[in-house]
Write a protein that holds these residues in place. Structure first.
Motif, mmCIF file in Angstrom:
data_model
loop_
_atom_site.group_PDB
_atom_site.id
_atom_site.type_symbol
_atom_site.label_atom_id
_atom_site.label_comp_id
_atom_site.label_asym_id
_atom_site.label_seq_id
_atom_site.Cartn_x
_atom_site.Cartn_y
_atom_site.Cartn_z
ATOM 1 N N LEU A 19 0.691 -1.086 0.052
ATOM 2 C CA LEU A 19 -0.059 -0.091 0.121
ATOM 3 C C LEU A 19 0.876 1.389 -0.022
ATOM 4 N N ASP A 20 1.896 1.160 0.839
ATOM 5 C CA ASP A 20 2.859 2.189 0.840
ATOM 6 C C ASP A 20 3.634 2.463 -0.654
ATOM 7 N N ASN A 21 3.606 1.469 -1.090
ATOM 8 C CA ASN A 21 4.416 1.645 -2.691
ATOM 9 C C ASN A 21 3.462 2.317 -3.584
ATOM 10 N N LEU A 22 2.045 1.909 -3.258
ATOM 11 C CA LEU A 22 0.916 2.370 -4.027
ATOM 12 C C LEU A 22 0.804 3.752 -3.928
ATOM 13 N N VAL A 23 0.748 4.222 -2.456
ATOM 14 C CA VAL A 23 0.569 5.660 -2.250
ATOM 15 C C VAL A 23 1.697 6.395 -2.700
ATOM 16 N N ALA A 24 2.821 5.919 -2.678
ATOM 17 C CA ALA A 24 4.016 6.562 -2.968
ATOM 18 C C ALA A 24 4.088 6.606 -4.413
ATOM 19 N N ALA A 25 3.440 5.789 -5.247
ATOM 20 C CA ALA A 25 3.478 5.854 -6.684
ATOM 21 C C ALA A 25 2.542 6.885 -6.994
ATOM 22 N N VAL A 26 1.089 6.996 -6.321
ATOM 23 C CA VAL A 26 0.258 8.024 -6.427
ATOM 24 C C VAL A 26 0.748 9.267 -6.184
ATOM 25 N N PHE A 27 1.503 9.405 -5.129
ATOM 26 C CA PHE A 27 2.113 10.896 -4.503
ATOM 27 C C PHE A 27 3.184 10.921 -5.470
ATOM 28 N N GLN A 28 3.867 10.141 -6.057
ATOM 29 C CA GLN A 28 4.859 10.596 -6.879
ATOM 30 C C GLN A 28 4.287 11.284 -8.260
ATOM 31 N N LEU A 29 3.180 10.671 -8.587
ATOM 32 C CA LEU A 29 2.454 11.228 -9.944
ATOM 33 C C LEU A 29 1.631 12.497 -9.468
ATOM 34 N N HIS A 30 0.951 12.579 -8.478
ATOM 35 C CA HIS A 30 0.145 13.433 -8.091
ATOM 36 C C HIS A 30 0.415 14.434 -7.133
ATOM 37 N N GLY A 31 1.456 14.184 -6.351
ATOM 38 C CA GLY A 31 2.035 14.973 -5.390
ATOM 39 C C GLY A 31 2.595 16.359 -5.826
ATOM 40 N N PRO A 32 2.643 17.296 -4.961
ATOM 41 C CA PRO A 32 3.009 18.572 -5.534
ATOM 42 C C PRO A 32 3.879 18.662 -6.417
ATOM 43 N N GLN A 33 5.207 17.676 -6.351
ATOM 44 C CA GLN A 33 6.225 17.767 -7.210
ATOM 45 C C GLN A 33 6.081 16.638 -8.312
ATOM 46 N N GLY A 34 4.981 16.086 -8.437
ATOM 47 C CA GLY A 34 4.623 14.947 -9.219
ATOM 48 C C GLY A 34 4.646 15.537 -10.604
#
Lengths: 564, 502, 116
Positions: free
Chosen positions: A521-536
């Motif tokens: 799940l962490d990996n998933l959130v990290a992936a989402v964050f990587q794509l959608h996070g402020p610097q994604g």
């Protein structure tokens, strides 16, 4: 007449203006006049449905005027006015606004001709009324209000689910008598049952009403449950199941009312028991029984309100409604005592009080239909009412062991409100014709036959004698500072502890599994964050060139489509 | 007097703000210009109410500029659809201007305020012009007027944050590309048909039938307008432009600019361009529909992770535009109704929310969510407005957001596309998350020590609450908006030359 | 009467409810009880002079309402005691999540003129 006219509108508009009316005399007068405006909207209208319009293909009707809606509308309006008088001293804008919205919603619901309008006002009563509980502004009242809100909103959600099912089944949303049998009608009945405090669905009332402010409890006692009774009379008259529910409802609260220490909670239990009578009336469903239920609802609004007012006045002056702390108040609050006794006489159905002329209708309806056990059970419940509210409550508060409290008499507004309500209880009792004329069905009934008057006097007198004797011997269950567990224990204690247990059990299993899942799940959130996070890449501020690139890409792709 | 004015209402709708703009510039420092702009915007609002009332029953008003009959002369054509959009634009302007007084005073130096209001009026004029005109080239002209004014308005945020300049620059480049695409597309239509009047174009295109030039024109117009309305992934200019523009501008643009672009899209896709059903429907369903769904999710996810309230709301706007595009690319009447009703509903909701953000900036000096801890206690009315607006954004029953989603879900179910319906609901859950984040910070976290924040002034609160009130009023009683949208949708379908004819 | 105070101070004489003073003493209780006995006898006597009519046979039993009332009272008293024995808990059983154990907030009490 404009399309959106309903008495509720007068209340809602008035509620919005409350903050702009200066506190004090003007505000008090204003709040008194709002119910008058509400009554003027439906007063004198010939029966029929007004202000119907079409909303998304459904027929909405805001104003159905007939005898049933008018008598409830009238009783609610009058009660709202008396409550406003009772709260004359109050300087809390939140409560005043909430009261108006609450009363307006209840009256709007009574005049609703369709289920959607009913639903809207149904939820309106839930949301507006919770502020009367929260207005106490303590941790306990906040929690109680939250529980109340969840259950009341839940009732509304169940109602709308039922309405959706009903609409699919019947193709109409008009609110008329229904046949219990399909999932739709069962769901709707469940929603009404919650608001009506059917057994096992009743705890919100005993939990929340005593948690409100002094004036809040009085106001709460008027509307919600009677609205539910109205809905039963309108939607499920003659549903046999209701007879049994009503009998259970009239009986089980008696023991609690006899044990409770908090006098406001004694009254909620006795209110619950009285509601049982009305539910039985709705269940029997003969014209006489329906009349009885409606009459008893109206009578109970006033005598139960009067009792709540008297206990509220005591709380207001002494700071407590605990029986253990009270007693001997007749010395300094004799007027409150007299009014309380009028209420007590009414709930005991003493002849020449409103309880007598309304309860008789229901008991007679059971009698005419030769329902022996129902009749007997209701008679027992009446006896219980004489005992726990007719005698025990005034005894504990005004006589009994002297609590050494010497408070002042209740303030003027409260006294006047109680005096008027008490007068109303007696007037209805002495001149039942006026009440009977307003009832939905045209049935001739004479409550004051010689036999009936005498046997009721016998019942009251013998119970009073038994009570006096038991008091002298100290045989009555003692009032103690305590909590009497009711069914709400299941969701306030049992359920949380089961959940805690399960959680502990699951915890062990979960721990192992979750370590695995977590990392995924962490990996998933990290992936989402990587794509959608402020610097994604999706959220980043792109250079203009890149943006243009995107445009070109999209243009190219779409053009390719052109030549496919 | 009235009889004299009434036939010229369509022209006055645009001419009043357009002519007023230069006068506004001459009114010196802030106050006077503001009053003037407010009065003008109020007048345009009154006019658009009158136009809406006239067209509500389905009447179409055709006004010939300068008395020249179309297709030679320029025609202003008002039907219920654009009367509805006119109402949104002028209504937003009329409500944003009272709000702007304090907000602008805090964000823009006094000597520039007259210029600001001038640009604002020009922007209003441009947007109204785009909406009202029945001439394709005229659309381009007004689009440019409004866009140029908007660039200036966005750039005026530079006194608060220098990044507004780059944001405006990016917006300028992207907007210009969009306009260029659009005008090239128009040019192609003209080369085939020899006319610029939209009604006339529609007839001639239908007569002409399919051709690759028309296809090219179709694609260019689609993308050009797609840029203007921030269709994902052409939305990249929007977050920064909204985030760094002055608060009042953001509120106004969020409520109107993209809405007007959507209107143009509807008008061109459904009325003007009708040459080949297969091709047009495929393009909408294969390009716009997937992009709309991606926007609903991707932009909402981004919004969840944003710290800046205005940027968060901007991304939420991109997601909401996804709903609008989804509705129109479903190509059924309910879907288009959903789109049109959402134009209004989203305008009201977003205007309210951006105004709340403006109030926060005004009083708390920040729009960073993490710095708004405990603000619910200091600014109860503002924060409550955010909660109400947020609920509408989520689509809770009794708010306008619910009405839009109701129609949208209905439209997908009509087609039997229940996975899409589920996706609409799932994306609403994302909205719960990003709204909740703010609510949590504002109410449940303690305010940092030593920070005092006053409630926003009434001049800002009242317009905000009017929008909130509208979003509840039309959520409870959606009769007016739903009827108008329904009629607009059927009018749009009725005026089409190829679609819906099978 | 259990726990009631038999003292009447001169102070109490001035109170508005002084008319009833003494009703809560043991003697007052006895008087009330005997009064009730008298009333009950009278009401029962009525029945034998003028016969009454009801809906069910059981109502024809002599003084049915009287003994039924007393029986129900006894049954209820016993039942309530049983319920009490099973379900009675400390007042603060539900802790701070209930109003049972908390005092009513002062701002809501005896404030006739002040703002809440």
């Amino acid at each position: 007449m404009p399309e959106y006219y309903t008495p509720a509108l007068a209340y809602i508009a008035a509620a919005l203006l409350v903050p702009f009316v200066p506190k004090g005399f003007l505000r008090g007068l204003y709040l008194l006049l709002v119910p008058v405006a509400g009554v003027l909207i439906f007063w004198g209208l010939t029966p029929g449905t007004y202000n119907a319009f079409n909303l998304m293909g459904m027929q909405i009707g805001l104003m159905r005027v007939d005898a049933l809606s008018q008598i409830f509308g009238l009783a609610f309006s009058l009660a709202a006015m008396l409550a406003a008088l009772y709260a004359w001293h109050l300087r809390d804008t939140v409560q005043q606004v909430a009261t108006l919205l609450y009363a307006g919603s209840a009256i709007g619901a009574v005049f609703a001709a369709d289920l959607i309008t009913l639903f809207v006002f149904w939820e309106g009563t839930a949301i507006a009324s919770v502020f009367l509980i929260w207005a106490r502004r303590t941790e306990g009242s906040f929690a109680a209000g939250m529980r109340y809100l969840v259950i009341q909103i839940g009732s509304g959600v169940i109602l709308i689910a039922g309405i959706v099912l009903y609409y699919r089944e019947m193709g109409t949303i008009s609110f008329t008598a229904m046949e219990l049998g399909s999932p739709a009608t069962w769901t709707i009945l469940a929603a009404i049952g919650i608001k009506c405090a059917f057994p096992f669905l009743h705890n919100w009332m005993h939990d929340a009403y005593p948690s409100a402010t002094v004036t809040g409890t009085v106001i709460l006692s008027i509307f919600t449950t009677k609205l539910a009774v109205y809905a039963l009379l309108r939607g499920f008259p003659g549903t046999e199941l209701l007879i049994y529910i009503g009998v259970a409802m009239a009986l089980f609260p008696i023991a609690f009312a006899l044990l409770e220490n908090d006098l406001r909670r004694v009254l909620t239990y006795s209110l619950n028991s009285q509601l049982g009578f009305m539910v039985v009336g709705a269940g029997i469903g003969t014209p006489l029984a329906i009349n009885g239920a409606a009459a008893h609802a109206v009578a109970s609004i006033f005598y139960q309100g009067l009792l709540f007012m008297a206990v509220g006045a005591i709380l207001f002056r002494t700071g407590t409604a605990r029986a253990t702390a009270l007693g001997g108040l007749y010395r300094t609050m004799p007027l409150t005592m007299i009014f309380c006794l009028v209420g007590a006489a009414s709930i005991s159905a003493l002849p020449f009080t409103s309880g007598f002329v309304s309860k008789s209708l229901i008991l007679s309806a059971a009698g005419y239909d030769k329902m022996f056990y129902v009749w007997l059970a209701l008679l027992a419940a009446s006896t219980g009412a004489i005992l726990h509210t007719g005698l025990r409550l005034p005894y504990l508060a005004f006589f009994g062991s002297d609590g050494s409290l010497r408070p002042k008499e209740a303030p003027g507004g409260m006294l006047l409100a109680m005096a008027l309500t008490a007068a109303l209880c007696i007037l209805i009792g002495v001149f039942p014709g006026a009440l009977y004329a307003l009832l939905p069905n045209d049935v001739k009934y004479e409550p004051y036959t010689f036999s009936h008057t005498i046997v009721q006097l016998q019942l009251v007198a013998f119970v009073a004698l038994a009570f006096a004797w038991a008091v002298g011997r100290g045989l009555l269950p003692k009032a103690e500072r305590s909590t009497i567990l009711d069914f709400d224990w299941t969701y306030r204690r049992l359920l949380p502890s089961i959940i805690r247990g399960l959680r502990r059990l699951a915890g062990a299993v979960w721990d192992r599994a979750s370590r695995n899942i977590n990392s995924r799940l962490d990996n998933l959130v990290a992936a989402v964050f990587q794509l959608h996070g402020p610097q994604g890449p999706i959220a980043r501020t792109w250079p203009t060139g890149a943006m243009v690139m995107m445009v070109a890409l999209l243009l190219g792709m779409t053009l390719v489509l052109t030549y496919l | 007097m009235m009889a004299l004015i009434e036939p010229h209402l369509p022209a006055l709708q645009v001419v009043i703000p357009l002519v007023a703009a230069p006068f506004c510039m001459m009114l010196g420092r802030g106050g006077l210009a503001w009053i003037f702009a407010s009065v003008v915007s109020l007048a345009t609002f009154v006019i658009s109410i009158a136009l809406f009332a006239q067209t509500y029953d389905g009447t179409i008003i055709s006004y010939h500029m300068g008395g020249w009959a179309p297709p030679i002369g320029i025609e202003y054509r008002v039907d219920i659809l654009n009367a509805f959009v006119l109402l949104i634009v002028s209504g937003s302007a009329a409500l944003v201007l009272p709000y702007a007084r304090s907000s602008v005073a805090a964000e823009i130096p006094a000597e520039r305020q007259a210029l600001f209001y001038t640009a604002f009026l020009l922007c209003v004029a441009g947007l109204l012009g785009v909406t009202i005109t029945g001439d394709a080239f005229n659309v381009f002209v007004f689009l440019e007027i409004s866009s140029l004014a908007t660039y200036a308005l966005v750039a005026s945020g530079a006194w608060a944050n220098k990044r507004a300049l780059t944001a405006a620059y990016n917006y300028l480049i992207m907007g210009t590309i969009g306009a260029t695409f659009f005008v090239i597309g128009i040019g192609m239509l003209y080369s085939v048909t020899g006319t610029l009047n939209m009604a006339d174009l529609a007839v001639r295109i239908a007569d002409h039938g399919d051709s690759s030039t028309l296809r090219m024109g179709f694609v260019l117009i689609l993308l050009g307008i797609g840029l203007k309305l921030a269709m994902f992934p052409l939305h990249l200019w929007l977050p920064n432009a909204y985030a760094y523009a002055p608060s009042a501008v953001t509120a106004f643009l969020a409520a109107t600019a993209t809405k007007v672009a959507v209107y143009v899209m509807l008008r061109f896709m459904f009325t003007v361009l009708g040459f080949d059903y297969e091709f047009q429907a495929d393009t909408l369903r294969m390009v716009v529909l997937p992009l709309a769904i991606i926007a609903m999710f991707a932009a909402s996810l981004v919004a969840i992770f944003q710290d800046d309230l205005k940027r968060m709301l901007a991304y939420s706007s991109v997601a909401q535009i996804g709903y609008i595009l989804l509705g129109l690319s479903l190509l059924n009447e309910t879907g288009i109704t959903a789109s049109i009703v959402h134009l209004f509903n989203h305008a009201v909701t977003k205007a309210a929310l951006f105004m709340v953000a403006g109030c926060f900036i005004f009083s708390a000096g920040t729009s960073s969510i993490s710095k708004l801890a405990g603000v619910g206690r200091d600014m109860p009315w503002t924060t409550a407005a955010f909660v109400a607006g947020g609920l509408s954004l989520i689509g809770l029953p009794l708010t306008v957001g619910f009405i839009s989603k109701w129609y949208l879900v209905l439209a997908t179910l009509e087609l039997g596309w229940w996975p899409v319906a589920l996706m609409i609901m799932a994306s609403s859950l994302l909205a719960i998350i990003y709204v909740w984040r703010v609510v949590e910070v504002a109410y449940l976290q303690p305010a940092p020590a030593g920070v005092t924040r006053k409630e926003a002034p009434l001049s800002m609160l009242i317009p905000t609450w009017i929008f909130v009130g509208l979003s509840v009023w039309f959520g409870v009683n959606a009769m007016l908006t739903a009827t108008a949208a329904g009629r607009a949708a059927s009018a749009l379908i009725g005026s089409s030359h190829i679609l819906w004819k099978d | 009467m259990t726990g009631s105070s038999d003292k009447t101070t001169t102070n109490d004489k001035a109170l508005p409810g002084a008319m009833l003073l003494g009703i809560d003493t043991a003697r007052g209780g006895r008087i009330v009880t005997w009064l009730l006995v008298l009333i009950c006898i009278l009401l029962a006597a009525v029945e034998f002079v003028w016969p009454l009519h009801g809906y069910f046979e059981i109502e024809d039993q002599p003084v049915f309402y009287g003994w039924f009332g007393i029986l129900v009272c006894i049954a209820l008293a016993i039942f309530a005691r049983i319920i009490g024995a099973i379900l009675k808990r400390r007042e603060d059983y539900y802790g701070s999540l209930s109003v049972s154990a908390e005092e009513h907030p002062a701002f809501d009490l005896a404030q006739e003129k002040a703002d809440a």
